[in-house]
Design an enzyme around this catalytic site. Structure first.
Site, short mmCIF file in Angstrom:
data_model
loop_
_atom_site.label_atom_id
_atom_site.label_comp_id
_atom_site.label_asym_id
_atom_site.label_seq_id
_atom_site.Cartn_x
_atom_site.Cartn_y
_atom_site.Cartn_z
N HIS A 111 0.84 -1.20 0.00
CA HIS A 111 0.00 0.00 0.00
C HIS A 111 0.87 1.24 0.00
O HIS A 111 1.81 1.35 0.80
CB HIS A 111 -0.90 0.00 1.24
CG HIS A 111 -1.69 1.26 1.43
ND1 HIS A 111 -1.53 2.09 2.52
CD2 HIS A 111 -2.62 1.85 0.65
CE1 HIS A 111 -2.34 3.12 2.42
NE2 HIS A 111 -3.02 3.00 1.28
N SER A 112 0.61 2.18 -0.90
CA SER A 112 1.25 3.49 -0.89
C SER A 112 2.78 3.36 -0.98
O SER A 112 3.30 2.79 -1.94
CB SER A 112 0.79 4.25 0.35
OG SER A 112 1.10 5.62 0.26
N TYR A 113 3.50 3.84 0.03
CA TYR A 113 4.96 3.67 0.09
C TYR A 113 5.34 2.19 -0.01
O TYR A 113 6.41 1.84 -0.53
CB TYR A 113 5.48 4.26 1.40
CG TYR A 113 6.84 3.78 1.85
CD1 TYR A 113 8.00 4.24 1.23
CD2 TYR A 113 6.96 2.89 2.92
CE1 TYR A 113 9.26 3.80 1.66
CE2 TYR A 113 8.20 2.45 3.35
CZ TYR A 113 9.35 2.91 2.71
OH TYR A 113 10.59 2.48 3.13
#
Length: 266
Positions: A111-113
């Site tokens: 997720h994301s980073y």
């Protein structure tokens, strides 16, 4: 070119509530012989494995094995914070789980980073990974850092807020987390080591050998960061792409719907 899908072949679609009907549907899929999988769910910046608890519970109910490691210096490992922690540290955290749990055929979601992290992991252990899922996540090229991959305005904000090697978390409301859970998320998020955003990733291209790659774009928050990656993915034959009308923390706001998306990407 593979088209982005708004509904999925396993029967899950956004808007389903967690009901007995939902659980029965999961059990029906298992009874029909849908492959059980080993999931590795990798959180984003400022978070910890705690953010996956709802999705992990649903996946386990369906018979899957699920690992939700927390990366060094974050979550329940915040006491290990050090300004020297970088992207390589976090890549090694996840590689360590795969190695010491002796995992193979892993469905690895970032997720994301966490997209930076799973890309680095897959580049070093592609033979252990069955599927890569980028949940509203960054997809780097060789030599890029988080600050390179992010939109310029967001990268500039991170530079401005970093102090003494730390980047404090933004408020949950900025990521369109639902009102009920904002206090919980703000209480659990912690400072991120700035070097994790600064260090370029070094890739040999082996991550592209993973048999399946999926991008899930969360459309329900602004400024957002997934649109560029989503548009690229849905125009490349090697990728599956879908979108979901949700804020950035999909695993918290829409865990049932996300579970459906994850199982569709096995």
């Amino acid at each position: 070119m593979r088209r982005a899908r708004s509904r999925h072949s396993n029967g899950f679609a956004p808007g389903n509530a967690l009901t007995f009907d939902y659980i029965r549907r999961i059990n029906q899929l298992a009874a029909k012989g849908q492959a059980m999988a080993t999931f590795g769910l990798v959180h984003g910046a400022w978070q910890g494995g705690w953010c996956w608890k709802r999705v992990a519970s649903l996946l386990r109910q369906a018979g899957h094995d699920v690992f939700t490691p927390t990366m060094t210096g974050l979550g329940e490992r915040a006491h290990l914070f050090d300004t020297g922690i970088d992207l390589d540290t976090h890549i090694q955290d996840i590689l360590g789980v795969i190695q010491y749990e002796e995992l193979s055929d892993v469905v690895l979601c970032g997720h994301s980073y966490g997209g930076m992290v799973i890309t680095g992991v897959a580049d070093k252990a592609s033979e252990r990974i069955r599927s890569l899922i980028y949940l509203d996540a960054l997809v780097p090229a060789d030599g890029q850092s988080v600050l390179d991959v992010l939109p310029a305005e967001i990268a500039s904000d991170l530079h401005d807020t970093a102090k003494d090697g730390r980047v404090p978390p933004g408020p949950a409301a900025a990521f369109s987390v639902n009102d009920r859970d904002q206090t919980w998320v703000d209480r659990r998020n912690v400072d991120q080591p700035f070097k994790t955003f600064q260090q370029p990733i070094h890739l040999e291209g082996k991550w592209r050998m993973v048999p399946k790659r999926t991008y899930i774009y969360a459309t329900g928050w602004n400024p957002g960061l997934g649109r560029t990656f989503f548009e690229k993915a849905r125009n490349e034959a090697e990728w599956e792409a879908s979108s979901i009308a949700c804020g950035h923390y999909v695993m918290i706001d829409m865990p049932e719907e996300l579970t459906g998306l994850l199982t569709a990407a096995i």
